[in-house]
Design a protein around this motif. Sequence first.
Motif, PDB file in Angstrom:
ATOM      1  N   GLN A 125      29.194  61.395  53.744  1.00  0.00           N
ATOM      2  CA  GLN A 125      29.665  60.297  54.591  1.00  0.00           C
ATOM      3  C   GLN A 125      28.514  59.698  55.401  1.00  0.00           C
ATOM      4  OE1 GLN A 125      32.726  62.486  56.677  1.00  0.00           O
ATOM      5  NE2 GLN A 125      34.368  61.617  55.417  1.00  0.00           N
ATOM      6  N   TYR A 126      27.654  60.567  55.909  1.00  0.00           N
ATOM      7  CA  TYR A 126      26.497  60.104  56.674  1.00  0.00           C
ATOM      8  C   TYR A 126      25.560  59.290  55.774  1.00  0.00           C
ATOM      9  CZ  TYR A 126      22.314  60.206  59.627  1.00  0.00           C
ATOM     10  OH  TYR A 126      21.212  59.857  60.373  1.00  0.00           O
ATOM     11  N   ASP A 127      25.388  59.757  54.544  1.00  0.00           N
ATOM     12  CA  ASP A 127      24.517  59.064  53.590  1.00  0.00           C
ATOM     13  C   ASP A 127      25.053  57.657  53.272  1.00  0.00           C
ATOM     14  OD1 ASP A 127      22.268  59.109  51.597  1.00  0.00           O
ATOM     15  OD2 ASP A 127      23.942  58.861  50.206  1.00  0.00           O
ATOM     16  N   VAL A 128      26.374  57.513  53.204  1.00  0.00           N
ATOM     17  CA  VAL A 128      26.980  56.216  52.890  1.00  0.00           C
ATOM     18  C   VAL A 128      26.720  55.194  53.994  1.00  0.00           C
ATOM     19  CG1 VAL A 128      29.189  55.003  52.591  1.00  0.00           C
ATOM     20  CG2 VAL A 128      28.755  57.115  51.336  1.00  0.00           C
ATOM     21  N   ILE A 129      26.788  55.630  55.253  1.00  0.00           N
ATOM     22  CA  ILE A 129      26.589  54.674  56.352  1.00  0.00           C
ATOM     23  C   ILE A 129      25.126  54.592  56.807  1.00  0.00           C
ATOM     24  CG2 ILE A 129      28.951  55.000  57.195  1.00  0.00           C
ATOM     25  CD1 ILE A 129      27.728  56.589  59.574  1.00  0.00           C
ATOM     26  N   TYR A 130      24.286  55.470  56.263  1.00  0.00           N
ATOM     27  CA  TYR A 130      22.899  55.563  56.736  1.00  0.00           C
ATOM     28  C   TYR A 130      22.122  54.236  56.667  1.00  0.00           C
ATOM     29  CZ  TYR A 130      18.193  57.396  57.427  1.00  0.00           C
ATOM     30  OH  TYR A 130      16.937  57.629  57.905  1.00  0.00           O
ATOM     31  N   PRO A 131      22.152  53.504  55.540  1.00  0.00           N
ATOM     32  CA  PRO A 131      21.427  52.223  55.511  1.00  0.00           C
ATOM     33  C   PRO A 131      21.939  51.239  56.572  1.00  0.00           C
ATOM     34  CG  PRO A 131      22.028  52.898  53.291  1.00  0.00           C
ATOM     35  CD  PRO A 131      22.774  53.796  54.234  1.00  0.00           C
ATOM     36  N   SER A 132      23.245  51.238  56.809  1.00  0.00           N
ATOM     37  CA  SER A 132      23.829  50.359  57.822  1.00  0.00           C
ATOM     38  C   SER A 132      23.381  50.758  59.223  1.00  0.00           C
ATOM     39  CB  SER A 132      25.352  50.389  57.743  1.00  0.00           C
ATOM     40  OG  SER A 132      25.798  50.013  56.460  1.00  0.00           O
ATOM     41  N   LEU A 133      23.288  52.065  59.452  1.00  0.00           N
ATOM     42  CA  LEU A 133      22.788  52.545  60.739  1.00  0.00           C
ATOM     43  C   LEU A 133      21.369  52.032  60.983  1.00  0.00           C
ATOM     44  CD1 LEU A 133      23.918  56.314  60.756  1.00  0.00           C
ATOM     45  CD2 LEU A 133      24.861  54.465  62.138  1.00  0.00           C
ATOM     46  N   LYS A 134      20.556  52.031  59.918  1.00  0.00           N
ATOM     47  CA  LYS A 134      19.173  51.581  60.068  1.00  0.00           C
ATOM     48  C   LYS A 134      19.072  50.090  60.387  1.00  0.00           C
ATOM     49  CE  LYS A 134      17.316  53.396  56.244  1.00  0.00           C
ATOM     50  NZ  LYS A 134      16.216  53.773  55.330  1.00  0.00           N
ATOM     51  N   VAL A 135      20.116  49.351  60.023  1.00  0.00           N
ATOM     52  CA  VAL A 135      20.156  47.919  60.352  1.00  0.00           C
ATOM     53  C   VAL A 135      20.586  47.712  61.803  1.00  0.00           C
ATOM     54  CG1 VAL A 135      21.365  45.734  59.901  1.00  0.00           C
ATOM     55  CG2 VAL A 135      20.583  47.132  57.992  1.00  0.00           C
ATOM     56  N   ASP A 136      21.576  48.472  62.251  1.00  0.00           N
ATOM     57  CA  ASP A 136      22.221  48.205  63.539  1.00  0.00           C
ATOM     58  C   ASP A 136      21.794  49.109  64.698  1.00  0.00           C
ATOM     59  OD1 ASP A 136      23.766  46.054  62.705  1.00  0.00           O
ATOM     60  OD2 ASP A 136      25.405  47.322  62.007  1.00  0.00           O
ATOM     61  N   VAL A 137      21.143  50.225  64.395  1.00  0.00           N
ATOM     62  CA  VAL A 137      20.843  51.213  65.440  1.00  0.00           C
ATOM     63  C   VAL A 137      19.328  51.343  65.625  1.00  0.00           C
ATOM     64  CG1 VAL A 137      21.152  53.627  66.135  1.00  0.00           C
ATOM     65  CG2 VAL A 137      22.972  52.452  64.894  1.00  0.00           C
ATOM     66  N   LYS A 138      18.911  51.601  66.854  1.00  0.00           N
ATOM     67  CA  LYS A 138      17.487  51.723  67.172  1.00  0.00           C
ATOM     68  C   LYS A 138      16.861  52.905  66.419  1.00  0.00           C
ATOM     69  CE  LYS A 138      17.915  49.731  71.791  1.00  0.00           C
ATOM     70  NZ  LYS A 138      17.821  49.978  73.255  1.00  0.00           N
ATOM     71  N   PRO A 139      15.610  52.754  65.972  1.00  0.00           N
ATOM     72  CA  PRO A 139      14.932  53.786  65.175  1.00  0.00           C
ATOM     73  C   PRO A 139      14.906  55.159  65.848  1.00  0.00           C
ATOM     74  CG  PRO A 139      13.669  51.766  65.135  1.00  0.00           C
ATOM     75  CD  PRO A 139      14.775  51.544  66.109  1.00  0.00           C
ATOM     76  N   GLU A 140      14.701  55.193  67.176  1.00  0.00           N
ATOM     77  CA  GLU A 140      14.623  56.490  67.855  1.00  0.00           C
ATOM     78  C   GLU A 140      15.950  57.247  67.794  1.00  0.00           C
ATOM     79  OE1 GLU A 140      14.778  53.215  71.117  1.00  0.00           O
ATOM     80  OE2 GLU A 140      13.826  53.559  69.165  1.00  0.00           O
ATOM     81  N   LYS A 141      17.068  56.517  67.788  1.00  0.00           N
ATOM     82  CA  LYS A 141      18.379  57.157  67.670  1.00  0.00           C
ATOM     83  C   LYS A 141      18.606  57.675  66.248  1.00  0.00           C
ATOM     84  CE  LYS A 141      20.810  54.801  71.406  1.00  0.00           C
ATOM     85  NZ  LYS A 141      22.017  54.040  71.804  1.00  0.00           N
ATOM     86  N   ILE A 142      18.117  56.893  65.278  1.00  0.00           N
ATOM     87  CA  ILE A 142      18.221  57.315  63.874  1.00  0.00           C
ATOM     88  C   ILE A 142      17.432  58.618  63.661  1.00  0.00           C
ATOM     89  CG2 ILE A 142      17.654  56.712  61.486  1.00  0.00           C
ATOM     90  CD1 ILE A 142      19.913  55.078  62.478  1.00  0.00           C
ATOM     91  N   GLN A 143      16.229  58.673  64.216  1.00  0.00           N
ATOM     92  CA  GLN A 143      15.388  59.864  64.074  1.00  0.00           C
ATOM     93  C   GLN A 143      16.076  61.097  64.670  1.00  0.00           C
ATOM     94  OE1 GLN A 143      11.672  58.768  65.890  1.00  0.00           O
ATOM     95  NE2 GLN A 143      11.159  57.288  64.300  1.00  0.00           N
ATOM     96  N   LYS A 144      16.752  60.895  65.792  1.00  0.00           N
ATOM     97  CA  LYS A 144      17.477  61.987  66.448  1.00  0.00           C
ATOM     98  C   LYS A 144      18.628  62.477  65.570  1.00  0.00           C
ATOM     99  CE  LYS A 144      19.592  63.025  70.936  1.00  0.00           C
ATOM    100  NZ  LYS A 144      20.064  62.423  72.208  1.00  0.00           N
TER     101      LYS A 144
END
Length: 263
Positions: A158-177
């Motif tokens: 599920q995380y993998d499915v939304i992961y590209p979208s997260l990279k579009v909408d969420v700040k990089p530091e939050k993605i890294q966390k």
Amino acid sequence: MLKKILFIAIVIVFIPFSTTFADSSSKLEKLDKISDEALQMVKIKRYDESEKLLEYFSDQFLKMTSEEKLFSMDELRIITVAHNEALGAVQDEQVSYEKKLNAATKLRLVMDAVYSYHQPLWTEMEGQIMQTFSATKQAVKDRDSDQFHQHVNKLLIQYDVIYPSLKVDVKPEKIQKLDARINYIDQYRRLVFAESSSQKELEALQTDLESIFVEITEDESDPSLWWVIISTGSIIILTLSYVGWRKYKGDKEKGKTDQEHNH
């Protein structure tokens, strides 16, 4: 007269902007619709038609990006990777239906994330993801190792499915966390299952994801609308200043003329 000047000034600046914005928006909408159609074809297992739609998506994507800068470099890379994955999954007969569906969904969600300003589609997966968290924690509580591994696998998918979208909408530091927490849970499953201290990572991941869903779904004003308001306000202020200056200058010249006549 003042109203005419204001109207002309607004029209001169706003029309080119609105025309350009509408044109770009319509191109993004076209790609968004193609990705949705490709997903619908995968859902009903019409893979040949989905493949044709994904190839058409690629042609349009390349054409649009060569004509103007519709995407940032990060968006270009994210969309390209998601598209290639979807096309590869659809073309490969060995890939399961579930994986084809997930790959096509991934592209659909990321395209919508780029196109949408409010509540992108990927946020609708919040309920499913939170349900998986609950099931995972329940498996730990029940000391059911098999169920635990099954739910962790589901969570990763599920995380993998939304992961590209997260990279579009969420700040990089939050993605890294998020990535760090996901990797820890995946690599140290036995510890997470057995030790309460490691289970805190699962709780922390759930909290971080919940905060991101809340942040994205908050009702924020359309940035383009704010741009228009600021731009239009600036035009009005400048126009009023100009009109005021012209009036002042006219009154001053009139005063000089009156004085000359009096002499």
